[in-house]
Scaffold this active site. Sequence first.
Site, PDB file in Angstrom:
ATOM      1  N   GLN A   1      85.679  39.654  39.523  1.00 30.35           N
ATOM      2  CA  GLN A   1      84.928  40.894  39.356  1.00 30.35           C
ATOM      3  C   GLN A   1      83.470  40.608  38.996  1.00 30.35           C
ATOM      4  O   GLN A   1      82.669  41.525  38.934  1.00 30.35           O
ATOM      5  CB  GLN A   1      85.567  41.729  38.236  1.00 30.35           C
ATOM      6  CG  GLN A   1      87.007  42.118  38.524  1.00 30.35           C
ATOM      7  CD  GLN A   1      87.681  42.858  37.377  1.00 30.35           C
ATOM      8  OE1 GLN A   1      88.799  42.533  37.023  1.00 30.35           O
ATOM      9  NE2 GLN A   1      87.046  43.861  36.805  1.00 30.35           N
TER      10      GLN A   1
ATOM     11  N   ARG B   1      91.731  48.322  32.534  1.00 24.89           N
ATOM     12  CA  ARG B   1      91.032  49.511  33.016  1.00 24.89           C
ATOM     13  C   ARG B   1      90.449  50.282  31.832  1.00 24.89           C
ATOM     14  O   ARG B   1      90.735  51.473  31.638  1.00 24.89           O
ATOM     15  CB  ARG B   1      91.977  50.383  33.828  1.00 24.89           C
ATOM     16  CG  ARG B   1      91.218  51.325  34.750  1.00 24.89           C
ATOM     17  CD  ARG B   1      92.103  51.957  35.789  1.00 24.89           C
ATOM     18  NE  ARG B   1      91.290  52.814  36.655  1.00 24.89           N
ATOM     19  CZ  ARG B   1      91.740  53.413  37.738  1.00 24.89           C
ATOM     20  NH1 ARG B   1      92.965  53.246  38.110  1.00 24.89           N
ATOM     21  NH2 ARG B   1      90.960  54.180  38.463  1.00 24.89           N
ATOM     22  N   CYS B   2      89.640  49.600  31.056  1.00 25.15           N
ATOM     23  CA  CYS B   2      89.097  50.232  29.858  1.00 25.15           C
ATOM     24  C   CYS B   2      87.859  49.473  29.417  1.00 25.15           C
ATOM     25  O   CYS B   2      87.737  48.293  29.672  1.00 25.15           O
ATOM     26  CB  CYS B   2      90.193  50.228  28.802  1.00 25.15           C
ATOM     27  SG  CYS B   2      89.816  49.643  27.183  1.00 25.15           S
TER      28      CYS B   2
ATOM     29  N   GLU C   1      87.502  54.551  34.407  1.00 27.43           N
ATOM     30  CA  GLU C   1      88.517  54.219  33.423  1.00 27.43           C
ATOM     31  C   GLU C   1      88.933  55.397  32.555  1.00 27.43           C
ATOM     32  O   GLU C   1      89.913  55.293  31.813  1.00 27.43           O
ATOM     33  CB  GLU C   1      87.988  53.085  32.550  1.00 27.43           C
ATOM     34  CG  GLU C   1      87.824  51.832  33.387  1.00 27.43           C
ATOM     35  CD  GLU C   1      86.976  50.783  32.747  1.00 27.43           C
ATOM     36  OE1 GLU C   1      86.262  51.119  31.796  1.00 27.43           O
ATOM     37  OE2 GLU C   1      87.018  49.643  33.194  1.00 27.43           O
TER      38      GLU C   1
END
Length: 788
Positions: A222, A372-373, A742
């Site tokens: 990423q 996802r945060c 998110e």
Amino acid sequence: MELKTTPEVGGMGHSIKRKEDPRFIRGKGTYVDDVQLPGMLYLDIVRSPHAHAKIVKIDSTKAMAVKGVLAVITGKDLEKYNLHWMPTLMSDTQMVLPVEKVMYQAQEVAAVLATTRYAAADGAAAVEVQYDPLPVVVDPRKALEPGAPVLRTDKKDKKDNHIWHWEWGDKGATDRAFGEAAVTVKEDIYLPRIHVASIETCGCIAHFDKIDGKLTVWMTTQAPHAIRTVFALVAGHVGLEEHKIRIISPDIGGGFGGKVPVYPGYVIAVAASVLTGKPVKWIEDRMENLQADSFARDYHITAELAAKKDGTLTALRIKTLADHGYTDAAANPSKFPAGLFHVCTGSYDLKAAHVEVDGAYTNKPPGGIAYRCSFRVTEAVHTIERMVDLMAHQLNIDPAEFRMKNFIKPEQFPYKSALGWEYDSGNYGGALKKAMDMIGYADLRREQAEKRKRGQLMGIGISSFTEIVGAGPSKHFDILGLKMFDSCEIRVHPTGKAIARFGTKSQGQGHETTYAQILAEELGIPAKDIQVEEGDTDTAPYGLGTYASRSTPVAGAAAAVAARKVRDKARKIAAYLLEAAEDDLVWEPGKFSVKGAPNKSKTIQDIAFAAYTNHPQGMEAGLEAVSYYDPPNLTYPFGSYICVVDVDSGTGEVKVRRFVAIDDCGNIINPMIVQGQVHGGLTMGLAPALFEEISYDEIGNIRGGSFIDYLLPTAVETPKWETGHTVTPSPHHPLGAKGVGESATVGAPAAIANAVVDALWHLGVRHIDIPITPAKVWKLLRQNGVTE
Ligand code: CDP
């Protein structure tokens, strides 16, 4: 939001179809495993069955006899090049391959290089490792007890398993507020270890070209630029300097934070390619991915909330124990070892707060990545939303009314929280009201009361969360010293088409579409005429990558700023072409015209052509710009979610009957993509609320290491999501936008947990840790005499 462009141009606010989808839905995406190079070799990894054990001997005789096996690589081989350890993103150290001992089950022990994937796997199965088991520590509380075995024996001066202590806020003021409080509530909340379980596992192809000395790595990352720098810092001494490293992130099948860290497999593949001069492919299988890659959460929280008699909240006090596994490999900004957990005062006007977090080592794989945060925001949101609900129930005030009373009010923005954040904008009451209207809140409460009389268990749960995304202002945010800016470079071609490159990397979020829309909005060039590229460090400008919903707040802003620089130059060229003063020109998306003479105009396409064919003397040719955007603040998206559950009083099964989600991410670039992000996020919020957990037995055997017992929700378990939005623009973002990717994962678990506790409150249930499995609920029902 007022639309400034036509559907044909497709600027902000248009739900144009995703440019990337034609290749994805036809199976034409290029993921790492799709890349095939001539003469490519394959790597497979031998993994430890023990959670803590000395390595007595590694015997590769039988493995080397397998047809196609070329080498068995061990820690001792890497030690010769000082590559057996590597730094983590939190400045701890992590083994690439062990020399002395293993620290968790499924840890890499050796690697087998072969001519085919199958030979590599057969070779890995034939490697014989002799272990001498050591005492195992799985519980972080036990890890910190005096006399616990010290795990990091590699750190000569380390005498215990305590990693760090971190605290934030005004302890004195908080303690005083608790002393004066009329009502307090206290709860132990555990957020279990979970795994992102993206569709595509991790992997890479490392190709070292011995002729030009250049290493190219296609990898599932990423953050390609940061990885390039880390590789150069780790391996510069063996000749891999930064200009000789190219990282390419091709299409990525989901990242969710799990593809930020550097995993040992990447480094071993690079070492193997450098030594052989051949391309080396390493792709994890599903079990390896689930058992050995970095995990999220694993926070043991004790929270207390204080209020006045009338229900006005006054203070929050939290103590947390963070289980980091055997190394602190979290992907947090350096200054914040507990991420942005101190946004835990949430959407409420709390005057005092204090947070303490301690990190501990255990015999588990690295923890502490975000799922996802935005760096521990889910942990923060879950805590405050559970605690607020607890307080409301305790005071016998409706949880919606209680929230409305305690929200930070719209006129209080920009709002400085008790823990030091400056919230940019918000209208929490507006979002909750919209969610209540949409779901029919008053009717549902009436229905619940009637059902309760009949012994039926129905619950309504609210989560009115505030997120904090867009890391971040360079004053406070860096990873390994790299400031967390992001970038966009635009080049407009003579025919008015353009290419734009970014330092971020989409993993399915649709950046090729939405970035083109931002540029279309700013330049009036149709989105379809703008090619967006990310993920190649040889071509894209330096950036910190995509995670923590930072793409829109940071790189999206860079796109707007770069486009405005292009527009400034375009204005000069237009003035020259129209023989008018720059100040006399009026811009509307796609063209400049002379004030009062709208027929005298030049389109952006005319101007682009002139930039290469007829530009003013003394001006450089071309039409391009770059921006490295350092955000002045983070953005604070928010939302209100309401969930209705029915609990089966015989089995304890929880059914989510309805779920309304109102999100606010400021101005929206593409409403369809935002809705998709929210749908996906909600499903990834439902997952840990009801199903997902990785746990370990007392000797460190993983539970949840395959999809047989790590339960991902399928379409069958997933309810129909009812979504909507409010729009409260960010005052500091050039487009008024905030991140959204998110929000739903962050906000959803608390709504579900609150709904289940609401259904069982009258039975004396005050809290249930997620995942709320039928077994946990059934046990509570049995304790309370509801079922046998
Ligand atoms: O960093 P990441 O891409 O995961 O998260 P994000 O910035 O929240 O964006 C997720 C997707 O939603 C991107 O395609 C954004 O461009 C889009 N988005 C949008 O259309 N409008 C917003 N206000 C925020 C995000």
